[in-house]
Design an enzyme around this catalytic site. Structure first.
Site, PDB file in Angstrom:
ATOM      1  N   TYR A   1       0.830  -1.220   0.000  1.00 16.95           N
ATOM      2  CA  TYR A   1       0.000   0.000   0.000  1.00 16.95           C
ATOM      3  C   TYR A   1       0.859   1.264   0.000  1.00 16.95           C
ATOM      4  CZ  TYR A   1      -4.018  -2.943   0.235  1.00 16.95           C
ATOM      5  OH  TYR A   1      -4.968  -3.878  -0.099  1.00 16.95           O
TER       6      TYR A   1
ATOM      7  N   GLN B   1     -15.520   1.765  -5.963  1.00 20.63           N
ATOM      8  CA  GLN B   1     -14.723   0.701  -5.364  1.00 20.63           C
ATOM      9  C   GLN B   1     -13.266   1.144  -5.286  1.00 20.63           C
ATOM     10  OE1 GLN B   1     -16.089  -3.365  -7.186  1.00 20.63           O
ATOM     11  NE2 GLN B   1     -16.468  -1.778  -8.691  1.00 20.63           N
TER      12      GLN B   1
ATOM     13  N   HIS C   1     -14.743   0.709  -0.608  1.00 17.76           N
ATOM     14  CA  HIS C   1     -13.569  -0.107  -0.278  1.00 17.76           C
ATOM     15  C   HIS C   1     -12.490   0.695   0.451  1.00 17.76           C
ATOM     16  CE1 HIS C   1     -14.554  -3.273  -3.643  1.00 17.76           C
ATOM     17  NE2 HIS C   1     -15.381  -3.309  -2.629  1.00 17.76           N
TER      18      HIS C   1
ATOM     19  N   SER D   1     -15.052  -4.848 -13.556  1.00 17.51           N
ATOM     20  CA  SER D   1     -15.157  -6.151 -14.219  1.00 17.51           C
ATOM     21  C   SER D   1     -16.292  -6.998 -13.672  1.00 17.51           C
ATOM     22  CB  SER D   1     -13.847  -6.917 -14.067  1.00 17.51           C
ATOM     23  OG  SER D   1     -13.610  -7.196 -12.700  1.00 17.51           O
TER      24      SER D   1
HETATM   25  N1  APR Z   1     -12.061   2.501 -19.699  1.00 16.52           N
HETATM   26  C1  APR Z   1     -13.076   1.746 -19.250  1.00 16.52           C
HETATM   27  N2  APR Z   1     -12.914   0.528 -18.699  1.00 16.52           N
HETATM   28  C2  APR Z   1     -11.664   0.063 -18.590  1.00 16.52           C
HETATM   29  C3  APR Z   1     -10.541   0.795 -19.051  1.00 16.52           C
HETATM   30  C4  APR Z   1     -10.780   2.070 -19.634  1.00 16.52           C
HETATM   31  N3  APR Z   1      -9.798   2.843 -20.086  1.00 16.52           N
HETATM   32  N4  APR Z   1      -9.434   0.054 -18.820  1.00 16.52           N
HETATM   33  C5  APR Z   1      -9.843  -1.094 -18.266  1.00 16.52           C
HETATM   34  N5  APR Z   1     -11.187  -1.096 -18.122  1.00 16.52           N
HETATM   35  C6  APR Z   1     -12.063  -2.127 -17.552  1.00 16.52           C
HETATM   36  C7  APR Z   1     -11.546  -3.529 -17.732  1.00 16.52           C
HETATM   37  O1  APR Z   1     -11.979  -4.049 -18.993  1.00 16.52           O
HETATM   38  C8  APR Z   1     -12.187  -4.269 -16.569  1.00 16.52           C
HETATM   39  O2  APR Z   1     -13.451  -4.799 -16.918  1.00 16.52           O
HETATM   40  O3  APR Z   1     -12.115  -1.920 -16.161  1.00 16.52           O
HETATM   41  C9  APR Z   1     -12.378  -3.161 -15.518  1.00 16.52           C
HETATM   42  C10 APR Z   1     -11.448  -3.270 -14.329  1.00 16.52           C
HETATM   43  O4  APR Z   1     -11.737  -4.447 -13.620  1.00 16.52           O
HETATM   44  P1  APR Z   1     -10.904  -4.876 -12.331  1.00 16.52           P
HETATM   45  O5  APR Z   1      -9.455  -4.773 -12.608  1.00 16.52           O
HETATM   46  O6  APR Z   1     -11.421  -6.180 -11.879  1.00 16.52           O
HETATM   47  O7  APR Z   1     -11.239  -3.713 -11.272  1.00 16.52           O
HETATM   48  P2  APR Z   1     -12.534  -3.562 -10.363  1.00 16.52           P
HETATM   49  O8  APR Z   1     -13.739  -4.112 -11.026  1.00 16.52           O
HETATM   50  O9  APR Z   1     -12.571  -2.153  -9.904  1.00 16.52           O
HETATM   51  O10 APR Z   1     -12.157  -4.482  -9.135  1.00 16.52           O
HETATM   52  C11 APR Z   1     -13.049  -4.555  -8.043  1.00 16.52           C
HETATM   53  O11 APR Z   1     -11.436  -5.836  -6.858  1.00 16.52           O
HETATM   54  O12 APR Z   1      -9.373  -6.430  -6.009  1.00 16.52           O
HETATM   55  C12 APR Z   1     -10.433  -5.655  -5.903  1.00 16.52           C
HETATM   56  O13 APR Z   1     -10.650  -4.155  -4.218  1.00 16.52           O
HETATM   57  C13 APR Z   1     -10.304  -4.224  -5.561  1.00 16.52           C
HETATM   58  O14 APR Z   1     -11.974  -2.523  -5.772  1.00 16.52           O
HETATM   59  C14 APR Z   1     -11.332  -3.569  -6.441  1.00 16.52           C
HETATM   60  C15 APR Z   1     -12.276  -4.708  -6.771  1.00 16.52           C
END
Ligand code: APR
Length: 253
Positions: free
Chosen positions: A58, A95, A113, A182
């Site tokens: 972190y 998140q 979060h 995602s």
């Molecule tokens: N514009 C729009 N979407 C995007 C872009 C972009 N430029 N770049 C990536 N993405 C999309 C990806 O396709 C993916 O579906 O953003 C999404 C990111 O997904 P994750 O990496 O899983 O992030 P998130 O959904 O925020 O994760 C949820 O998981 O580990 C934890 O605590 C962490 O808050 C987080 C939670």
């Protein structure tokens, strides 16, 4: 026309909205969870086992966030513009633990979060702003205890914050927008279902690619957040300026 004449909007954001500001997502090919294991850095067990490693993870992310090159992008700014211009309530539930929404000007914001630029004392529960590296050698400024300070973030296996407020907002909203997530992590991944079950809100996914729950949304658009979000907000604000009270808004024209 008063504020209550318009339906309220809940916006869920995830790491994808901050990607174009230079912050890593989690589950993309170049994401954080491709480089480190969740079990090593983002659980209460990991922290008990090796607090220095967790603090180090972190600390690096905190220093990355306060790097001058990391700034809010057009998608963050568009959502702040929506909050200022929409006659009903706009609530962002993020998140993300970064502060890019607030730096862009969003005020009605829930960090479900937690927040990277805050720390919490596990002894007295005091939450403090923090921009430096944190070590197990730091003492809590409020209660004086040593080794009780941790990042103010929600780890896997812990309860997200403000869930009562979030659920109330989801049930009452007329539009639910999910941006840059995602759909892998609950409870956020279940918000679209909550809105659908409540039966009032239109549901929209704006993401780079279809999320896990993509088929649950009434409307989907795929592309970079800095393209999609400003255009979506512009259409919404144009329409909001002209609209009368609506029960179920449907997609923006
Ligand atoms: N514009 C729009 N979407 C995007 C872009 C972009 N430029 N770049 C990536 N993405 C999309 C990806 O396709 C993916 O579906 O953003 C999404 C990111 O997904 P994750 O990496 O899983 O992030 P998130 O959904 O925020 O994760 C949820 O998981 O580990 C934890 O605590 C962490 O808050 C987080 C939670």
């Amino acid at each position: 026309m008063t504020r209550t004449d318009h339906f309220s909007i809940v916006v869920l954001t995830g790491a994808g909205i901050s990607k174009e500001s230079g912050l890593d997502t989690f589950r993309d090919a170049d994401g954080l969870w491709a480089r480190v294991r969740i079990e090593d850095v983002a659980t209460p067990e990991a922290y008990r086992r090796d607090p220095d490693r967790v603090q180090g993870f972190y600390n690096a992310r905190r220093q990355g966030l306060i790097d001058a090159a990391v700034q809010p992008n057009a998608a963050h700014r568009a959502l702040a513009r929506l909050e200022r211009g929409w006659p009903g309530e706009v609530l962002i539930v993020t998140q993300n633990i970064d502060d890019l929404h607030e730096r862009a000007g969003s005020r009605n914001l829930i960090h479900m979060h937690g927040e990277l630029l805050k720390i919490r004392c596990t002894a007295c529960q005091d939450v403090t702003d923090w921009r430096d590296d944190l070590t197990t050698g730091h003492a809590c400024r409020t209660c004086g205890q040593l080794g009780t300070l941790r990042p103010h973030v929600v780890w896997f296996g812990e309860m997200p914050l403000y869930m009562d407020d979030i659920n109330r907002a989801l049930i009452g909203c007329g539009l639910f927008l999910s941006i840059g997530t995602s759909g892998n992590v609950y409870p956020a991944a279940g918000f679209v279902q909550e809105v659908r079950l409540a039966g009032r809100g239109h549901t929209v996914e704006l993401n780079l690619e279809p999320s896990e729950g993509a088929t649950l949304f009434a409307e989907t658009q795929y592309g970079p957040a800095t393209d999609l979000v400003p255009a979506f907000v512009d259409r919404l604000l144009d329409r909001g300026a002209a609209a009368s009270p609506i029960e179920s808004p449907g997609p923006p024209a």
